[in-house]
Design a protein around this motif. Structure first.
Motif, PDB file in Angstrom:
ATOM      1  N   THR A 155      78.005  -6.959 -29.854  1.00 58.33           N
ATOM      2  CA  THR A 155      78.865  -6.274 -30.817  1.00 58.33           C
ATOM      3  C   THR A 155      78.322  -6.402 -32.234  1.00 58.33           C
ATOM      4  OG1 THR A 155      80.826  -6.610 -29.434  1.00 58.33           O
ATOM      5  CG2 THR A 155      81.197  -6.193 -31.773  1.00 58.33           C
ATOM      6  N   SER A 156      77.865  -7.601 -32.601  1.00 59.21           N
ATOM      7  CA  SER A 156      77.355  -7.801 -33.961  1.00 59.21           C
ATOM      8  C   SER A 156      76.115  -6.953 -34.205  1.00 59.21           C
ATOM      9  CB  SER A 156      77.044  -9.282 -34.206  1.00 59.21           C
ATOM     10  OG  SER A 156      75.913  -9.718 -33.460  1.00 59.21           O
ATOM     11  N   PHE A 157      75.248  -6.849 -33.194  1.00 56.16           N
ATOM     12  CA  PHE A 157      74.031  -6.068 -33.342  1.00 56.16           C
ATOM     13  C   PHE A 157      74.342  -4.575 -33.454  1.00 56.16           C
ATOM     14  CE2 PHE A 157      70.372  -3.875 -31.302  1.00 56.16           C
ATOM     15  CZ  PHE A 157      69.432  -4.141 -32.289  1.00 56.16           C
ATOM     16  N   LEU A 158      75.193  -4.081 -32.564  1.00 59.93           N
ATOM     17  CA  LEU A 158      75.526  -2.652 -32.572  1.00 59.93           C
ATOM     18  C   LEU A 158      76.293  -2.272 -33.837  1.00 59.93           C
ATOM     19  CD1 LEU A 158      76.512  -2.102 -28.827  1.00 59.93           C
ATOM     20  CD2 LEU A 158      74.343  -1.548 -29.957  1.00 59.93           C
ATOM     21  N   ASN A 159      77.166  -3.158 -34.315  1.00 60.51           N
ATOM     22  CA  ASN A 159      77.886  -2.879 -35.559  1.00 60.51           C
ATOM     23  C   ASN A 159      76.933  -2.820 -36.748  1.00 60.51           C
ATOM     24  OD1 ASN A 159      80.352  -2.724 -34.286  1.00 60.51           O
ATOM     25  ND2 ASN A 159      81.011  -4.789 -34.848  1.00 60.51           N
ATOM     26  N   ALA A 160      75.937  -3.714 -36.758  1.00 60.78           N
ATOM     27  CA  ALA A 160      74.954  -3.687 -37.845  1.00 60.78           C
ATOM     28  C   ALA A 160      74.117  -2.415 -37.792  1.00 60.78           C
ATOM     29  CB  ALA A 160      74.066  -4.923 -37.784  1.00 60.78           C
ATOM     30  N   LEU A 161      73.751  -1.974 -36.586  1.00 65.07           N
ATOM     31  CA  LEU A 161      73.047  -0.697 -36.463  1.00 65.07           C
ATOM     32  C   LEU A 161      73.891   0.445 -37.021  1.00 65.07           C
ATOM     33  CD1 LEU A 161      71.431  -0.687 -32.878  1.00 65.07           C
ATOM     34  CD2 LEU A 161      70.278  -1.045 -35.068  1.00 65.07           C
ATOM     35  N   LYS A 162      75.174   0.455 -36.655  1.00 60.89           N
ATOM     36  CA  LYS A 162      76.071   1.523 -37.119  1.00 60.89           C
ATOM     37  C   LYS A 162      76.173   1.519 -38.634  1.00 60.89           C
ATOM     38  CE  LYS A 162      80.770   3.312 -36.469  1.00 60.89           C
ATOM     39  NZ  LYS A 162      82.077   3.089 -35.761  1.00 60.89           N
ATOM     40  N   ALA A 163      76.234   0.344 -39.211  1.00 64.81           N
ATOM     41  CA  ALA A 163      76.312   0.241 -40.677  1.00 64.81           C
ATOM     42  C   ALA A 163      75.061   0.783 -41.347  1.00 64.81           C
ATOM     43  CB  ALA A 163      76.533  -1.215 -41.085  1.00 64.81           C
ATOM     44  N   GLN A 164      73.951   0.789 -40.613  1.00 72.18           N
ATOM     45  CA  GLN A 164      72.693   1.334 -41.139  1.00 72.18           C
ATOM     46  C   GLN A 164      72.510   2.806 -40.772  1.00 72.18           C
ATOM     47  OE1 GLN A 164      70.477  -0.458 -43.113  1.00 72.18           O
ATOM     48  NE2 GLN A 164      72.114  -1.977 -43.094  1.00 72.18           N
ATOM     49  N   GLY A 165      73.531   3.400 -40.159  1.00 70.96           N
ATOM     50  CA  GLY A 165      73.447   4.802 -39.785  1.00 70.96           C
ATOM     51  C   GLY A 165      72.602   5.059 -38.550  1.00 70.96           C
ATOM     52  N   ILE A 166      72.450   4.050 -37.688  1.00 75.10           N
ATOM     53  CA  ILE A 166      71.610   4.158 -36.488  1.00 75.10           C
ATOM     54  C   ILE A 166      72.502   4.231 -35.260  1.00 75.10           C
ATOM     55  CG2 ILE A 166      69.821   3.044 -35.100  1.00 75.10           C
ATOM     56  CD1 ILE A 166      68.934   1.607 -37.693  1.00 75.10           C
ATOM     57  N   THR A 167      72.300   5.252 -34.432  1.00 74.87           N
ATOM     58  CA  THR A 167      73.085   5.439 -33.211  1.00 74.87           C
ATOM     59  C   THR A 167      72.190   5.297 -31.990  1.00 74.87           C
ATOM     60  OG1 THR A 167      74.585   6.964 -34.362  1.00 74.87           O
ATOM     61  CG2 THR A 167      74.609   6.994 -31.943  1.00 74.87           C
ATOM     62  N   PRO A 168      72.453   4.332 -31.109  1.00 76.79           N
ATOM     63  CA  PRO A 168      71.647   4.199 -29.892  1.00 76.79           C
ATOM     64  C   PRO A 168      71.831   5.407 -28.975  1.00 76.79           C
ATOM     65  CG  PRO A 168      72.927   2.200 -30.328  1.00 76.79           C
ATOM     66  CD  PRO A 168      73.459   3.257 -31.237  1.00 76.79           C
ATOM     67  N   VAL A 169      70.797   5.751 -28.237  1.00 75.23           N
ATOM     68  CA  VAL A 169      70.901   6.829 -27.266  1.00 75.23           C
ATOM     69  C   VAL A 169      71.392   6.316 -25.919  1.00 75.23           C
ATOM     70  CG1 VAL A 169      69.110   8.187 -28.408  1.00 75.23           C
ATOM     71  CG2 VAL A 169      68.482   6.623 -26.549  1.00 75.23           C
ATOM     72  N   ASP A 170      71.291   5.009 -25.694  1.00 78.60           N
ATOM     73  CA  ASP A 170      71.739   4.407 -24.442  1.00 78.60           C
ATOM     74  C   ASP A 170      71.829   2.901 -24.641  1.00 78.60           C
ATOM     75  OD1 ASP A 170      72.503   4.145 -21.782  1.00 78.60           O
ATOM     76  OD2 ASP A 170      70.443   4.022 -21.048  1.00 78.60           O
ATOM     77  N   VAL A 171      72.774   2.257 -23.945  1.00 79.02           N
ATOM     78  CA  VAL A 171      72.921   0.805 -23.987  1.00 79.02           C
ATOM     79  C   VAL A 171      73.011   0.303 -22.551  1.00 79.02           C
ATOM     80  CG1 VAL A 171      74.305  -1.154 -24.757  1.00 79.02           C
ATOM     81  CG2 VAL A 171      74.123   0.890 -26.205  1.00 79.02           C
ATOM     82  N   GLU A 172      72.157  -0.665 -22.193  1.00 74.96           N
ATOM     83  CA  GLU A 172      72.099  -1.208 -20.841  1.00 74.96           C
ATOM     84  C   GLU A 172      72.208  -2.732 -20.887  1.00 74.96           C
ATOM     85  OE1 GLU A 172      71.817   0.607 -18.083  1.00 74.96           O
ATOM     86  OE2 GLU A 172      71.477   2.561 -19.039  1.00 74.96           O
TER      87      GLU A 172
END
Length: 491
Positions: A279-296
């Motif tokens: 969650t912390s990693f994905l939230n930090a990505l979102k704050a940087q405007g980065i959207t993953p194409v897939d999460v496994e």
């Protein structure tokens, strides 16, 4: 900067691959804390090993000669045959007084603190015949090999023992193999408690730390060091020597934006502590405007990552973000090579020497690890082999456990620092009786602990502990890791 990037992220390994020359010597202790000294010799107390019973067994552990290292005689050369520093290595002294702690008893994962039983005289069997015995639980067999963390702690204890010990006591580590199995980890915890160990020092059990931290501290056993799982920041008897994995996640996600990461496919290790880290990693990505194409999510036992590489490519990933253990990275990179897919890499766990040998499987400058960016909560060894604190660390492991030298990484550094913190606390106890209570009091009194610059100075105080929040960025240039920033602090 290329737009394609790959993050391969697992709490940040930093490796020691350069060799040392010259003698490294430090004053051990302070002038008001006399400690006997002498030349390093073989035969100093180092440790005893146990292996847990099979799952569903009696819960007792049995002596394991394979896990018992004892003290190795100092070796005059490194695995590569290069010269090493003198085998007479003296532990460093530390500054451990002064400023007010900033930890404030905060937790890192929002959970409740475990409530320890009364410490009292618990651990009374830990000091006998002039030897102080502590315990450690390690994933020694299975998909993860944490024997290097075990032997790193013993290397520091050997260093101290060779100089006469601490306040007249020698140090011993009893280890137990958790086998990458939570049931085995619990059996190990029960066994070490029954052995009356003073504390847990420098453990690394990917399978057990999250569940066994509240159990051990609930039984009044202090814990020093560890991987940085959330539970280790939720007990007043746990003393981490690294930023939490949650902080690591925030740091790496933030750095992804700084280097222009785009469209990552994200892969995480399936572990019992991973959700808040993810969650912390994905939230930090979102704050940087980065959207993953897939999460496994994958298990540490996954043998082939071809399906993941194909899935990410089909989803249009320009990068791969993976929170894996060092032993899984080679399999991931090999799958990428088979697909002729060579994105650069951002993340931790990429500069472990023994793993890097597998990362570069003939792919040359197109290897995924080449051109990679990473982060580390410890000084990057390839840039700092002449830093005395790092030189001492590398030389000690190379002297006492030369076969583990190329397996060193940031995880082993966490546990080296754990051993240093433990010894500092013992020194602060002085000639008073050594009990769990006196150890905890001494640990809570450590202020501005100076580990020679491996981390920023840190402090402990009564309450929960979360003393470290800073990382440095590193970049792989032609296969060599170089530091590209100072300390970047979060939270």
């Amino acid at each position: 900067m290329r737009e394609r990037a790959a993050i391969v992220f697992m709490t940040l390994n930093v490796v020691a691959t350069l060799l040392l020359g010259g003698a490294i010597a430090y004053e051990f202790g302070h002038s008001d804390q006399a400690t006997a000294s002498g030349p390093a010799t073989a035969g100093v107390v180092a440790g005893q090993g146990y292996t847990s019973s099979p799952a569903g067994g009696s819960g007792t552990a049995t002596p394991s000669s394979g896990a018992t290292s004892n003290t190795a005689a100092p070796i005059g050369g490194s695995p590569s045959g290069a010269p090493v520093a003198s085998s007479r290595v003296t532990p460093r002294g530390h500054s451990a007084s002064g400023a007010k702690t900033s930890s404030g008893g905060k937790t890192s994962a929002g959970g409740k603190s475990s409530k320890p039983t009364s410490l009292g005289s618990s651990g009374q069997h830990a000091v006998s015949g002039g030897v102080i015995t502590v315990g450690g639980i390690y994933d020694e067999t299975g998909p993860v090999d944490a024997t290097v963390e075990r032997d790193t702690v013993r290397s520091y204890f050997n260093l101290v023992n060779a100089q006469g010990g601490v306040n007249g006591h020698k140090l011993q580590l009893i280890d137990c193999d958790s086998k990458y199995d939570p049931s085995s980890a619990h059996q190990c915890a029960q066994k070490l408690i029954s052995q009356g160990v003073l504390a847990i020092v420098g453990w690394l059990s990917l399978s057990g730390e999250q569940s066994e931290t509240p159990y051990l501290t609930g039984q009044g056993v202090p814990i020093i060091g560890g991987l940085g799982v959330p539970a280790e920041y939720q007990s007043p008897l746990s003393y981490p020597t690294t930023p939490s994995l949650i902080t690591d996640g925030t740091a790496l996600g933030t750095h992804a934006g700084q280097i222009g990461l785009k469209k990552p496919g994200v892969i995480f290790l399936n572990a019992n502590f991973i959700q808040p880290v993810e969650t912390s990693f994905l939230n930090a990505l979102k704050a940087q405007g980065i959207t993953p194409v897939d999460v496994e999510q994958v298990d540490a036992t996954k043998a082939d990552y071809t399906d993941i590489a194909l899935k990410f490519q089909s989803a249009g990933a320009q990068s791969v973000a993976a929170f894996l253990d060092p032993f899984s990275y080679a399999r991931l990179f090999q799958a990428m090579e088979r697909q002729n897919w060579h994105p650069p890499v951002l993340g931790g766990g990429l500069d472990k020497a023994s793993a890097n040998a597998q990362y570069d499987s003939g792919c040359g400058s197109s290897c995924a690890v080449f051109g990679a960016d990473s982060a580390t909560p410890m000084l990057e060894y390839l840039d700092h082999t002449n830093t005395p604190a790092i030189a001492q660390y590398l030389n000690a492991v190379r002297t006492y456990y030369p076969g583990q030298y190329n397996a060193l990484d940031t995880y082993t550094t966490y546990q080296w620092l754990a051993a240093e913190v433990f010894v500092q606390a013992l020194k602060n106890i002085g000639n008073a009786p050594v009990t769990r209570q006196s150890l905890v009091n001494a640990l809570n009194g450590i202020k501005n602990f100076n580990d020679g610059g491996i981390t920023p100075p840190f402090s402990y105080a009564p309450g929960n502990h979360d003393p470290l929040h800073c990382l440095q960025w590193i970049h792989n240039t032609n296969g060599q890791w170089r530091t590209t920033s100072g300390w970047n602090c979060f939270g």
